[in-house]
Design an enzyme around this catalytic site. Structure first.
Site, mmCIF file in Angstrom:
data_model
loop_
_atom_site.group_PDB
_atom_site.id
_atom_site.type_symbol
_atom_site.label_atom_id
_atom_site.label_comp_id
_atom_site.label_asym_id
_atom_site.label_seq_id
_atom_site.Cartn_x
_atom_site.Cartn_y
_atom_site.Cartn_z
ATOM 1 N N ASP A 313 4.843 1.407 6.051
ATOM 2 C CA ASP A 313 3.564 1.515 5.352
ATOM 3 C C ASP A 313 3.679 1.113 3.895
ATOM 4 O O ASP A 313 2.753 1.314 3.128
ATOM 5 C CB ASP A 313 3.028 2.944 5.442
ATOM 6 C CG ASP A 313 3.848 3.923 4.608
ATOM 7 O OD1 ASP A 313 5.033 3.630 4.369
ATOM 8 O OD2 ASP A 313 3.306 4.951 4.195
ATOM 9 N N LYS A 314 4.794 0.532 3.502
ATOM 10 C CA LYS A 314 4.993 0.231 2.088
ATOM 11 C C LYS A 314 5.070 -1.265 1.812
ATOM 12 O O LYS A 314 5.779 -1.996 2.512
ATOM 13 C CB LYS A 314 6.300 0.885 1.591
ATOM 14 C CG LYS A 314 6.247 2.401 1.509
ATOM 15 C CD LYS A 314 5.325 2.857 0.409
ATOM 16 C CE LYS A 314 5.321 4.376 0.282
ATOM 17 N NZ LYS A 314 4.352 4.834 -0.699
#
Length: 432
Positions: A313-314
């Protein structure tokens, strides 16, 4: 390589040359022993000293004792080349291990480069440079462009974009965080250094090797039993068979069985088993650190070995995390995309902001006619400058409004840079 590693390499090379040279020297008796003792002590002297220290400290059962007993025994039996060779190969393995650990430590140290070196504290006598540990809660610190934010605090004055990738993994600059990219900030310190975000991250890195995996804990317990058992088995191999042979009326052949016991010691030396497990985990943590990844301990690395699905998610993991121009939209038909891009890049020529850098990369080499003078950076708005004799502005919609221009609504994803020159709106550039 460190100075100690270079020294070990030189000793190993010297011992290897001497060992090969002595093979062609026709000597016997005490002179042969003395000559072979030279390369033996070059590579094995520290091992012998460490074995003696272990005995003195009542912790004798380690690889140093096993190697010392095996090689000294070989020397006593007259197998001088074998004794030197065994110690030589052992030291080569130790050198490789030391080098691997050193590289891992360096990688972890590089990851810890977020540590601030100093802080500028505002006092009645002016601005004083001190260590972050000496700053108290409530003090006011000044952070200049390009500096790390040394302590957690609240911004009192100033506007800037900051790089928080070391804290959050997100590469997009935001209005608070770790590294000041532009503008001078004054902050009121809210936490002492020991309680700051940076200090907590450093503590995680420094203590990462303390969180041992199940495999490491098992091998540590196993070594406490394994090493004494090997020593006991070798002693039994040297004594019991000759005694049994004597009882049976057969020559004891002590030399042969002692030689076999010493060979057993070398083969059973636990260093490869006991060292390789922790070294593998340590090397894994160091290798991840070289790629900017913090693994908080061996137990987490062991979990990753069993992982078959990962959800990301980064920004910066699945994407490069660097800015790039993705669209150029001129507002006037006679203006080309390249001309609009070069005009904006010339205006942003002196800015260190990542968005400005991406504009300059996309524009490439600027024409000599686009000379930039009187450049001004307006915090939170953009830049203005004289470019080739034209008054150019590049920034957000608020900057256009201050110039009396209306910027169109843009629904494209990314950071939008509007460009105007001599009071006329020229178009916009999208950066993602």
């Amino acid at each position: 390589m460190s100075r100690e590693q270079k020294r070990s390499l030189l000793l190993i090379a010297a011992a290897a040359v001497l060992l090969i040279g002595l093979h062609f020297v026709p000597v016997t008796g005490w002179l042969k022993l003395v000559l072979y003792l030279i390369p033996y002590l070059l590579v094995g002297g520290e091992t012998l000293v460490d074995a003696c220290k272990g005995i003195y400290n009542r912790q004798p059962f380690d690889e140093n004792l096993l190697m010392a007993v095996a090689t000294v025994g070989a020397m006593v039996l007259g197998d001088y080349p074998e004794a030197v060779s065994v110690m030589l190969f052992y030291q080569i393995g130790e050198l490789f291990e030391s080098y691997a650990v050193g590289r891992s430590r360096k990688n972890i140290g590089d990851l810890m480069d977020i540590r601030p070196d100093f802080a500028y504290v505002e006092t009645a006598d002016g601005i004083v440079r001190v260590k972050p540990e000496e700053v108290a809660v409530g003090d006011t610190i000044v952070v200049k462009p390009g500096e790390r934010v040394p302590l957690d605090g609240t911004v009192l004055t100033g506007t800037s974009a900051l790089n928080m990738s070391a804290l959050t993994g997100e590469s997009a600059p935001v209005d608070s965080g770790s590294v000041n990219l532009s503008g001078v900030l004054r902050l009121r310190v809210e936490k002492v250094y020991a309680e700051s975000t940076v200090a907590r991250i450093l503590e995680l890195v420094e203590n990462s090797s303390l969180k041992k995996a199940h495999t490491e804990r098992f091998i540590t317990k196993f070594a406490r039993v394994y090493t004494p058992s090997v020593c006991g088995a070798a002693l039994a191999l040297a004594i019991l068979p000759p005694v049994v042979r004597l009882i049976m009326g057969i020559p004891a052949d002590w030399g042969e069985w002692i030689y076999r016991a010493l060979t057993f010691l070398v083969i059973s030396c636990p260093c490869a088993l006991v060292i390789s497990i922790p070294l593998s985990f340590f090397g894994g943590i160091g290798g991840a650190s070289a790629r900017g990844i913090l693994i908080k301990g061996s137990s987490y690395l062991e979990m990753l070995a069993k992982t078959d699905r990962v959800v990301f998610d980064k920004t910066g993991t699945l994407t490069r995390g660097t800015f790039a121009v993705t669209a150029v939209r001129p507002a006037q038909p006679e203006l080309s995309e390249q001309a609009l891009l070069q005009l904006a890049a010339a205006a942003e020529r002196f800015s260190d902001h990542p968005v400005s850098q991406s504009l300059r990369r996309a524009a490439g080499q600027l024409p000599e006619t686009l000379v930039t003078t009187d450049a001004r950076e307006l915090a939170g708005h953009g830049v203005t400058a004289q470019v080739g004799g034209r008054a150019v502005a590049a920034g957000n919609a608020k900057l256009m409004a201050t110039l009396g221009l209306t910027a169109p609504a843009v629904d494209e994803i990314g950071t939008v840079i509007h460009v105007a020159a001599d009071g006329a709106y020229l178009g916009y550039i999208v950066i993602s």
